[in-house]
Design a protein around this motif. Sequence first.
Motif, short mmCIF file in Angstrom:
data_model
loop_
_atom_site.label_atom_id
_atom_site.label_comp_id
_atom_site.label_asym_id
_atom_site.label_seq_id
_atom_site.Cartn_x
_atom_site.Cartn_y
_atom_site.Cartn_z
N ASP A 7 45.34 33.41 14.74
CA ASP A 7 46.44 34.47 13.30
C ASP A 7 47.97 34.68 13.94
O ASP A 7 48.60 34.81 13.20
N MET A 8 47.76 35.10 15.55
CA MET A 8 48.76 35.14 16.11
C MET A 8 50.09 34.22 15.77
O MET A 8 51.48 33.67 15.47
N GLU A 9 49.57 33.02 15.76
CA GLU A 9 50.60 31.55 15.93
C GLU A 9 50.60 31.41 14.20
O GLU A 9 51.10 31.34 13.83
N LYS A 10 49.58 31.80 13.45
CA LYS A 10 49.41 31.41 12.31
C LYS A 10 50.62 32.07 10.76
O LYS A 10 50.97 31.87 10.76
N GLU A 11 50.75 32.79 11.91
CA GLU A 11 51.82 34.33 10.83
C GLU A 11 52.95 34.89 12.04
O GLU A 11 53.02 35.78 11.66
N ARG A 12 53.11 34.02 12.39
CA ARG A 12 54.12 34.39 13.72
C ARG A 12 55.56 35.14 13.05
O ARG A 12 56.44 35.79 13.88
N PRO A 13 55.75 34.98 11.85
CA PRO A 13 56.80 35.75 11.22
C PRO A 13 56.04 37.16 11.26
O PRO A 13 57.50 38.60 11.63
N ASN A 14 54.89 37.63 10.97
CA ASN A 14 54.93 39.03 11.03
C ASN A 14 54.73 39.64 12.79
O ASN A 14 54.66 41.02 13.20
#
Length: 406
Positions: free
Chosen positions: A146-153
Amino acid sequence: MAENIFDCPLPDENGFFGEYGGAFIPPELQVIMNEISSSYDEIRKDSDFLNELADLYQHYVGRPSPLFHAKHLSKKYGAAIYFKREDLNHTGAHKINHCLGEALLAKKMGKKKLIAETGAGQHGVALATAAALVGLECDIYMGEVDMEKERPNVVRMHILGAKVIPATHGRRTLKEAVDTAFENYLKDPVTQFYAIGSVVGPHPFPKMVRDFQSIVGVEAKEQFQQITGKLPENLVASVGGGSNAMGLFTAFINDESVAMHGVEPAGRSLEIPGENAATMTLGKPGVMHGFKSYMLQDSNGEPQEVYSVASGLDYPSVGPQHAYLKDIGRVNYHYVYDHEAIDAFFELSREEGIIPAIESAHAVAYALKLAKENNNGGTILVNLSGRGDKDIDFVVENYGDKYGIK
């Protein structure tokens, strides 16, 4: 804040909604939960606390969030479709509603640090925001995937001063983030406050998060009646843990004329274990993360691996009040596949100029199905729980060609 926002007969004093809920935790942690429960029961009747929270909702979050009549989709599908615009809140989702409440409670209890899990990153951003506002440290646990997928957050959380700590085991998504957060909370439950991100976990969190989120339904009910002169015929909200859905549903539970629909992720397949997170469709009662509810289980009764295109819905259980509402037949639970959610993501974007979070797109997809089925029109109110800024890069990379984006 509305007077009835915290006025609900369930759960009972032990945190049960029927057979679901409770606190299945070690005795030493039960002492801490009792302290949190007692402090919460005090502040929810404290006019100073309620006034402070109401002021932040209005002047910091931007409440009340608007109620929008989606005229293009309504005309296209033959039903009056409305959106409760939680995506317009400060931080971009409904999560800020309970994060502010939990942060204020932690501050009043003398805690030093807020910790939490996050899937899509919206809860993490909201809690990091609240922590900065009230002056507390903040650690956010997030699956590596999820950290890679939701990088902007992830970047937003760092900017706000939070530490983002990766969960590196299993599928490295939301369930593993919760595991890691609980493990670290148990090391120091005295100075840390685990601000659970949904209506899950041991009592009092399912009640507490629901109460803070119920402002959504209280506002929506008043707004809908002002605009149309009546109540909506249908409510629709996505369900992972279930906080945005409970936020909308709570104010309408006693209105029998209003049908309520929770929408969970069917992922890539309902037939293949681990390829969905359709807890209400395929799960059975079980205990995980300190509470009893419906749960997707493997052959050993352990939490099953799950998957959804929406990181915030990628969880093998669901809030205990949802399980109770399913059993008594008050809420209808449905599922939407990945491809249907992505279709709805683009359709809402191109028909109404609103880019939704993929989590919210599940609710939009079912609302459009419901509108098609309702040949005589009708009214549908959807909780648009978050905006899609966080998902744009992922969607374009994985689905852009299909929708003409190079």
